[in-house]
Design a protein around this motif. Sequence first.
Motif, PDB file in Angstrom:
ATOM      1  N   LYS A   1      13.317  54.366  32.708  1.00  0.00           N
ATOM      2  CA  LYS A   1      14.386  55.370  33.203  1.00  0.00           C
ATOM      3  C   LYS A   1      13.782  56.916  32.866  1.00  0.00           C
ATOM      4  O   LYS A   1      13.525  56.755  31.791  1.00  0.00           O
ATOM      5  CB  LYS A   1      15.464  54.501  32.316  1.00  0.00           C
ATOM      6  CG  LYS A   1      15.827  53.371  32.197  1.00  0.00           C
ATOM      7  CD  LYS A   1      17.220  53.248  30.790  1.00  0.00           C
ATOM      8  CE  LYS A   1      17.534  52.305  31.827  1.00  0.00           C
ATOM      9  NZ  LYS A   1      19.027  52.077  31.318  1.00  0.00           N
ATOM     10  N   LEU A   2      14.539  58.201  33.375  1.00  0.00           N
ATOM     11  CA  LEU A   2      13.796  58.903  33.398  1.00  0.00           C
ATOM     12  C   LEU A   2      15.007  59.994  31.855  1.00  0.00           C
ATOM     13  O   LEU A   2      16.068  60.076  32.008  1.00  0.00           O
ATOM     14  CB  LEU A   2      14.573  60.198  34.961  1.00  0.00           C
ATOM     15  CG  LEU A   2      14.519  61.395  34.689  1.00  0.00           C
ATOM     16  CD1 LEU A   2      12.437  61.625  34.723  1.00  0.00           C
ATOM     17  CD2 LEU A   2      14.943  62.266  35.488  1.00  0.00           C
ATOM     18  N   ARG A   3      14.034  60.572  31.274  1.00  0.00           N
ATOM     19  CA  ARG A   3      14.214  60.340  30.034  1.00  0.00           C
ATOM     20  C   ARG A   3      14.912  62.674  30.183  1.00  0.00           C
ATOM     21  O   ARG A   3      13.927  62.998  30.331  1.00  0.00           O
ATOM     22  CB  ARG A   3      13.648  60.257  29.004  1.00  0.00           C
ATOM     23  CG  ARG A   3      12.960  59.537  29.492  1.00  0.00           C
ATOM     24  CD  ARG A   3      11.555  58.635  28.197  1.00  0.00           C
ATOM     25  NE  ARG A   3      10.880  59.438  28.858  1.00  0.00           N
ATOM     26  CZ  ARG A   3       9.379  59.174  28.061  1.00  0.00           C
ATOM     27  NH1 ARG A   3       9.471  58.155  26.943  1.00  0.00           N
ATOM     28  NH2 ARG A   3       8.435  59.372  29.029  1.00  0.00           N
ATOM     29  N   VAL A   4      15.937  62.666  30.434  1.00  0.00           N
ATOM     30  CA  VAL A   4      16.458  63.933  30.327  1.00  0.00           C
ATOM     31  C   VAL A   4      16.895  64.659  29.163  1.00  0.00           C
ATOM     32  O   VAL A   4      17.760  64.388  28.556  1.00  0.00           O
ATOM     33  CB  VAL A   4      17.494  63.609  31.267  1.00  0.00           C
ATOM     34  CG1 VAL A   4      18.040  65.319  31.746  1.00  0.00           C
ATOM     35  CG2 VAL A   4      17.372  62.422  32.438  1.00  0.00           C
ATOM     36  N   ALA A   5      16.576  66.178  29.171  1.00  0.00           N
ATOM     37  CA  ALA A   5      16.830  67.067  28.315  1.00  0.00           C
ATOM     38  C   ALA A   5      18.152  67.797  28.497  1.00  0.00           C
ATOM     39  O   ALA A   5      17.638  68.271  29.649  1.00  0.00           O
ATOM     40  CB  ALA A   5      15.775  67.602  27.081  1.00  0.00           C
ATOM     41  N   PHE A   6      18.413  68.562  27.913  1.00  0.00           N
ATOM     42  CA  PHE A   6      19.596  69.291  28.586  1.00  0.00           C
ATOM     43  C   PHE A   6      19.660  70.176  28.086  1.00  0.00           C
ATOM     44  O   PHE A   6      19.954  70.204  27.044  1.00  0.00           O
ATOM     45  CB  PHE A   6      21.715  69.011  28.634  1.00  0.00           C
ATOM     46  CG  PHE A   6      21.300  67.652  29.268  1.00  0.00           C
ATOM     47  CD1 PHE A   6      22.479  67.849  30.723  1.00  0.00           C
ATOM     48  CD2 PHE A   6      21.905  66.453  29.465  1.00  0.00           C
ATOM     49  CE1 PHE A   6      22.990  66.626  31.363  1.00  0.00           C
ATOM     50  CE2 PHE A   6      21.461  65.382  30.178  1.00  0.00           C
ATOM     51  CZ  PHE A   6      22.454  65.693  31.382  1.00  0.00           C
TER      52      PHE A   6
ATOM     53  N   SER B   1      24.728  55.020  34.777  1.00  0.00           N
ATOM     54  CA  SER B   1      22.703  55.097  35.432  1.00  0.00           C
ATOM     55  C   SER B   1      22.556  54.302  34.973  1.00  0.00           C
ATOM     56  O   SER B   1      22.291  54.592  34.189  1.00  0.00           O
ATOM     57  CB  SER B   1      22.529  56.777  35.817  1.00  0.00           C
ATOM     58  OG  SER B   1      23.321  57.580  36.700  1.00  0.00           O
ATOM     59  N   PRO B   2      21.588  53.262  36.182  1.00  0.00           N
ATOM     60  CA  PRO B   2      20.844  52.298  35.709  1.00  0.00           C
ATOM     61  C   PRO B   2      19.652  52.627  35.020  1.00  0.00           C
ATOM     62  O   PRO B   2      19.038  52.931  34.895  1.00  0.00           O
ATOM     63  CB  PRO B   2      20.701  51.160  36.367  1.00  0.00           C
ATOM     64  CG  PRO B   2      21.285  52.072  38.394  1.00  0.00           C
ATOM     65  CD  PRO B   2      21.773  53.560  37.203  1.00  0.00           C
ATOM     66  N   ASN B   3      19.120  53.724  36.019  1.00  0.00           N
ATOM     67  CA  ASN B   3      17.395  54.372  35.752  1.00  0.00           C
ATOM     68  C   ASN B   3      17.299  56.090  35.416  1.00  0.00           C
ATOM     69  O   ASN B   3      16.683  56.904  34.779  1.00  0.00           O
ATOM     70  CB  ASN B   3      17.170  54.721  37.259  1.00  0.00           C
ATOM     71  CG  ASN B   3      18.211  55.678  38.203  1.00  0.00           C
ATOM     72  OD1 ASN B   3      19.163  55.876  37.467  1.00  0.00           O
ATOM     73  ND2 ASN B   3      17.929  55.664  39.180  1.00  0.00           N
ATOM     74  N   CYS B   4      17.772  56.157  33.909  1.00  0.00           N
ATOM     75  CA  CYS B   4      18.122  57.430  33.314  1.00  0.00           C
ATOM     76  C   CYS B   4      18.909  57.937  32.253  1.00  0.00           C
ATOM     77  O   CYS B   4      19.973  56.758  31.480  1.00  0.00           O
ATOM     78  CB  CYS B   4      18.662  58.822  33.883  1.00  0.00           C
ATOM     79  SG  CYS B   4      20.092  59.457  34.695  1.00  0.00           S
ATOM     80  N   ILE B   5      18.684  58.378  30.860  1.00  0.00           N
ATOM     81  CA  ILE B   5      19.054  58.672  30.113  1.00  0.00           C
ATOM     82  C   ILE B   5      19.147  60.076  29.362  1.00  0.00           C
ATOM     83  O   ILE B   5      18.358  60.530  29.699  1.00  0.00           O
ATOM     84  CB  ILE B   5      18.388  57.610  28.538  1.00  0.00           C
ATOM     85  CG1 ILE B   5      16.740  57.540  28.325  1.00  0.00           C
ATOM     86  CG2 ILE B   5      19.081  55.946  29.614  1.00  0.00           C
ATOM     87  CD1 ILE B   5      16.778  56.886  27.749  1.00  0.00           C
ATOM     88  N   VAL B   6      20.231  60.189  28.084  1.00  0.00           N
ATOM     89  CA  VAL B   6      19.852  61.542  27.344  1.00  0.00           C
ATOM     90  C   VAL B   6      18.558  61.155  26.458  1.00  0.00           C
ATOM     91  O   VAL B   6      19.589  60.757  25.676  1.00  0.00           O
ATOM     92  CB  VAL B   6      21.324  61.920  26.923  1.00  0.00           C
ATOM     93  CG1 VAL B   6      21.495  63.322  26.331  1.00  0.00           C
ATOM     94  CG2 VAL B   6      22.787  61.973  28.405  1.00  0.00           C
ATOM     95  N   ALA B   7      18.078  62.209  26.975  1.00  0.00           N
ATOM     96  CA  ALA B   7      16.481  62.036  25.470  1.00  0.00           C
ATOM     97  C   ALA B   7      15.871  63.042  24.983  1.00  0.00           C
ATOM     98  O   ALA B   7      15.369  63.352  23.807  1.00  0.00           O
ATOM     99  CB  ALA B   7      15.611  61.428  26.885  1.00  0.00           C
ATOM    100  N   GLY B   8      17.153  64.075  24.966  1.00  0.00           N
ATOM    101  CA  GLY B   8      16.458  65.274  23.938  1.00  0.00           C
ATOM    102  C   GLY B   8      17.913  66.639  24.033  1.00  0.00           C
ATOM    103  O   GLY B   8      18.170  66.317  25.734  1.00  0.00           O
TER     104      GLY B   8
END
Length: 334
Positions: free
Chosen positions: A6-11, A28-35
Amino acid sequence: KQADRKLRVAFCGLGSYARRVADAMKDSPNCIVAGAISGTPSKLEEWAKKYNFSKENCYSYDTFDNIKNNPNIDAVYVTSTNALHHPHTLKAAKAGKHVICEKPMSVTVKEAEEMIAACKAANVKLLIGYRLHFEPFTRELIRMRASGELGQISFVNATMGFKIGDPNQWRLKKEHAGGGAMMDVGIYAINGARYATGEEPIWVAAQELKTDFEKFKEVDETITWQMGFPSGVVANCATTYNFNNFDRLYVAGNKDYYELYPAFGYGPLKAKTGKGEVNQPVVTHQTVQMTGMADCILNNTPHPNCDGEEGLKDMKIIEAIYQSIANNGAKVMI
Ligand code: NDP
C-alpha cells in the motif's frame, strides 16, 4: 507488481481538503494515511490518533526535511496553501518521496518548472490533484470526444465559480493564494476545455470584472476569457468568487453535444448528450483519484493527464490570462 503493497502517504498542510482526501482514502484498497507535516501541533496529535500512525511519522514545517530518514513514508501529498506548494514539493522531492500536489500546482510558471525539475532530479513522481481525470462522467466525455462520437468539436463553454465568504481568509491574499478565483477554480475551466477538446490552446484573451474593490483588493474576483485551439475551436470561459451555480462544461460537436452540470465540484456530477442522460457510477472523487494515483506510483501504471507537465500547461495559460488582462484584453499567444 507490488500487489499487496500500500502507498503510505503523509499529508502536508492539514486543512479542510487534506481531511476530505484522507477520509476518502479509507475506501481505497492500495493506499493509507501514514503521516503528516503541519504547523499546528494539535492537528498532528489528532491525525495520528484518527488515522492510527506513529508520532515518529509526524513533522513540523521545520523538521520536514527529516522525513528523508523515514522508510515508512512513500509519498507526500501537498495540501497546504497555494504559495507553499512549491517549497513543500521541493522539500518532499529532496527527501526522496513521491509527490502528489494540489492544484494550482504553484503560483508561477517558473515555480512549476522548478518543481518538475526537482522531482525529475530526485527520480520521484509528481502528480497534481486533478481528481476529475479519474471521475466516470468526466472519463466518459473524454472517451466520447476521443472516439469521435461527438464528431468534430466546434465550441466549448466552461465556467466555474462560487461566492466566497470570510474576507480575511488566505484565498483573498495574493501572498498566499497567488491570485483569486482564476488560480483557485478558474483552473477547472481551463483544464476542462483542454480535456473537452484534446487540444492545447494557442492564444487567450481575457477580461476582468470587479464589483467589490475592498474584498478583492489583492486578487481577481471575476474573469471571463476565450481560448483558441489549433483546429479553430474556441472555448468561452469564466470564473468568479462572487456568485454560485456556476459549475458547467458544455461541449458542442458536429455529431452530438456533451453537457456536464455540475461539472467540477465534488458531485455527484450529472451529464447529458442529445441521446439523453448519461449513465455512470457515482463515486467519491478523492477515493478513485487516490486509488489511481497509488497504482501509478506503486506499479508505474500510466496516469490520465495529471502529472507535473499537465499542471505546468495550466499555469502557462493562467499567466497568459493575467498578461492579457494587464494588456487590456489583448490576445496573448501561448
Ligand atoms: P485550508 O485553509 O483549509 O487549509 C490549508 C492548510 O495549509 C492549513 O490548514 C494549514 O495547515 C496550512 N497552512 C500553512 N500556512 C498557512 C497560512 N499562512 N494560512 C493558512 N493555512 C496555512 O485550505 P484548503 O484545504 O481548502 O486548500 C488547501 C489546498 O488544496 C489549496 O491549494 C487548494 O487549492 C486545494 N484544494 C483542492 C481541491 C480539489 O478539489 N482538488 C478542493 C479544495 C482545496 P497546518 O495547520 O497543518 O499547517
